[in-house]
Design a protein around this motif. Sequence first.
Motif, PDB file in Angstrom:
ATOM      1  N   ILE A 107       0.837  -1.201   0.000  1.00  0.00           N
ATOM      2  CA  ILE A 107       0.000   0.000   0.000  1.00  0.00           C
ATOM      3  C   ILE A 107       0.875   1.256   0.000  1.00  0.00           C
ATOM      4  O   ILE A 107       0.667   2.168  -0.801  1.00  0.00           O
ATOM      5  CB  ILE A 107      -0.968  -0.007   1.195  1.00  0.00           C
ATOM      6  CG1 ILE A 107      -2.011  -1.111   1.010  1.00  0.00           C
ATOM      7  CG2 ILE A 107      -1.637   1.357   1.364  1.00  0.00           C
ATOM      8  CD1 ILE A 107      -2.830  -1.404   2.247  1.00  0.00           C
ATOM      9  N   SER A 111       0.999   3.904  -3.359  1.00  0.00           N
ATOM     10  CA  SER A 111       0.034   4.989  -3.146  1.00  0.00           C
ATOM     11  C   SER A 111       0.134   6.107  -4.174  1.00  0.00           C
ATOM     12  O   SER A 111      -0.813   6.873  -4.339  1.00  0.00           O
ATOM     13  CB  SER A 111       0.169   5.555  -1.734  1.00  0.00           C
ATOM     14  OG  SER A 111       1.441   6.112  -1.556  1.00  0.00           O
ATOM     15  N   ALA A 120      -6.321  -0.297  -3.286  1.00  0.00           N
ATOM     16  CA  ALA A 120      -5.889  -0.451  -1.890  1.00  0.00           C
ATOM     17  C   ALA A 120      -6.936   0.089  -0.922  1.00  0.00           C
ATOM     18  O   ALA A 120      -7.228  -0.544   0.102  1.00  0.00           O
ATOM     19  CB  ALA A 120      -4.548   0.242  -1.671  1.00  0.00           C
TER      20      ALA A 120
END
Length: 190
Positions: A107, A111, A120
Amino acid sequence: MDSATPPPARWRRDAARTRARILAAAQQAFAERGYGQAGIRAIAALAGVNSAMLLRYFGSKAGLFEAALIDAIPQFEGLDLAHDGFGARLTAQYLAGSLDLRAQAMIALSSSDPEARMIAARVMEEHGIKPLADWLGPPNARTRAVRMTMLSTAFMLYTRQVPLMPPDAAVDSDTAAWLARSLQAIIDER
């Protein structure tokens, strides 16, 4: 060879084992390089399959990322799930290094990609936040689940994924006690 005769052993595929190998390779690649830098061909090579097979199993890079992330979310098997003292038990698991960090790393490193970020967020809501909120119960279960997830993720990333200080300095007994108390306070909030 007639159609009722199974193929020789060397031709048989073990779909579950192949899928598991692909997921493990994807988790490693996404956790080390992030979504944007992890390529399908490289993941396939790491898993020992060709990219056509990988895509047959997961459909796309986004499908693979989602499946790999779901598979990487800790399930807390074997951990006593009673509310009383759970903060201390969970902290002990973090300190023992027995919980896998691939989901958090995947994650964090992915991002910056809008598609991966959306996946996510949805996966964490469905497979992380919602089950935790259900376990916590009212009041404000979702808010408390988000707080626990934020606190736990930051602690694990800071101490294990990107150790900013040597473990003995970063995770001393006072810090561990603080984390256990903080988690327990969120659990006990009524």
